[in-house]
Enzyme design. Structure first.
Site, mmCIF file in Angstrom:
data_model
loop_
_atom_site.group_PDB
_atom_site.id
_atom_site.type_symbol
_atom_site.label_atom_id
_atom_site.label_comp_id
_atom_site.label_asym_id
_atom_site.label_seq_id
_atom_site.Cartn_x
_atom_site.Cartn_y
_atom_site.Cartn_z
ATOM 1 N N LYS A 160 0.865 -1.227 0.040
ATOM 2 C CA LYS A 160 -0.088 0.028 -0.020
ATOM 3 C C LYS A 160 0.827 1.243 -0.063
ATOM 4 O O LYS A 160 1.494 1.609 0.899
ATOM 5 C CB LYS A 160 -0.742 0.046 1.084
ATOM 6 C CG LYS A 160 -1.827 1.126 1.406
ATOM 7 C CD LYS A 160 -2.629 1.200 2.542
ATOM 8 C CE LYS A 160 -3.719 2.367 2.755
ATOM 9 N NZ LYS A 160 -4.374 2.319 4.038
ATOM 10 N N LYS A 217 -2.383 -1.652 -3.680
ATOM 11 C CA LYS A 217 -3.065 -0.484 -3.666
ATOM 12 C C LYS A 217 -2.027 0.749 -3.931
ATOM 13 O O LYS A 217 -1.320 1.074 -2.921
ATOM 14 C CB LYS A 217 -3.674 -0.328 -2.407
ATOM 15 C CG LYS A 217 -4.621 0.991 -2.041
ATOM 16 C CD LYS A 217 -5.451 0.910 -1.055
ATOM 17 C CE LYS A 217 -6.387 2.156 -0.772
ATOM 18 N NZ LYS A 217 -6.823 2.315 0.532
#
Length: 345
Positions: A207, A260
């Protein structure tokens, strides 16, 4: 050009043997040789849940997306079920925030109540819960702080309590997004000890500290009160580190790994696909959605082609699961419904 020149050019062209256009000639032929397929089964729809009743507030930076009270969440998921979208991921926005994120793991917390309501109404819907503390902390960071430093190990205890409370409420998949070191192993051990050995973990493994989360901060009301999240989310420049993070989460017990954002990090999705046979998820985040929606609403892009091409690119890179705000519209188009207007146009 003389007739002899034309004849010579024609003769040369007749010698071309590798004509890749041959299999592009008709729609049926293109379908038969298509390398990447997109299915409704690949989709998870993100949803934002708030305290109260009969609340449906549109998020200004994310057209067609809403903050929903639990009753409206349940009502809106009737459409999700009807479209045969297999799962939703929930983000909670509590009324009360404090410095220990007590709302994140409270038995009567917003996510816990939402999960119970959804599983009662739609037992076959896969309910994924985001496990993070930023929405519940009064300072907006993803862990316990000391001064302006986010403390890793003390945060793990709150994360495991949150994960177990979600599983107790009936969550089908736990999705830790905090990026604390060791949280997958800690949560896996806590779930197993709590009797939830069969509850899978979808780890936000790589992320990135991305600019493309901007609209999400409005949606989840989770902007940090100071600084940013670069000390725990990943440097956007680092792909090798992303691979290392993914491998560590797998070692600690992740069942699904996630990248992400998605569209801006297709190369990382491809690397994840290369190093593991586990399912790979990718989050087509709020900023990616918002910029595409804005371009389409301004008439700069063809809306249907643009969002379907976007989702296909994420699949092509190697994602098995796509978390996307386009899920409902993609599901309609995939089943042949082109009459229903796009929800964000």
């Amino acid at each position: 050009m003389t007739s002899n020149d034309a004849f010579t050019l024609s003769a040369l062209r007749s010698d071309v043997k590798n004509r890749t256009r041959r299999t592009r000639e008709t729609s049926a032929m293109r379908r038969m040789v298509r390398e990447t397929s997109l299915s409704v089964d690949n989709l998870i729809y993100p949803m934002f849940v708030v305290e109260g009743e009969d609340i449906k507030t549109e998020i200004s930076s994310m057209p067609g997306q809403y903050q929903l009270s639990v009753d409206r969440l349940v009502a809106d998921c009737a459409e999700i079920a009807a479209l045969d979208i297999p799962g939703v991921i929930l983000f909670g926005i509590p009324d009360h925030k404090d410095d220990i994120a007590s709302g994140a793991y409270a038995e009567g917390g917003i996510i816990q109540n939402a999960v119970r309501a959804l599983k009662e109404a739609y037992p076959d819907l896969c309910v994924v819960t985001d496990v993070c503390l930023c929405e519940y902390m009064d300072h907006g960071h993803c862990g316990i702080i000391e001064g302006e430093k986010v403390l890793n190990d003390p945060t793990l205890e709150l994360l495991e309590k949150t994960a177990v409370s979600h599983a107790e409420a009936g969550a089908d998949i736990i999705a830790p997004s905090d990026m604390m070191d060791g949280r997958i192993g800690t949560i896996r051990a806590a779930l197993d000890a709590g009797g939830f050995a069969q509850t899978p973990i979808m780890a936000y493994s790589s992320k990135f500290a991305s600019a493309f989360y901007g609209p999400f901060r409005e949606a989840a009301e989770s902007a940090p009160a100071f600084g940013d999240r670069s000390s725990y989310q990943m440097d956007p420049a680092n792909a090798r580190e992303a691979v290392r993070e993914i491998k560590l989460d797998i070692e600690e017990g992740a069942d699904i790994v996630m990248v992400k954002p998605a569209l801006i990090y297709l190369d990382v999705i491809a690397k994840a696909r290369e190093i593991t046979d586990l399912p790979v998820a990718a989050y087509n985040v709020s900023g990616e959605f918002a910029m595409l929606a804005a371009a389409c609403r301004n008439g700069w892009l063809d809306p249907e082609r643009a969002f379907m091409e976007t989702l296909t690119s994420i699949r092509r890179a190697g994602a098995d699961i796509i978390l996307t705000y386009f899920a409902k519209d993609a599901a309609r188009r995939l089943r042949g419904d082109k009459a229903t207007p796009l929800s964000w146009m």
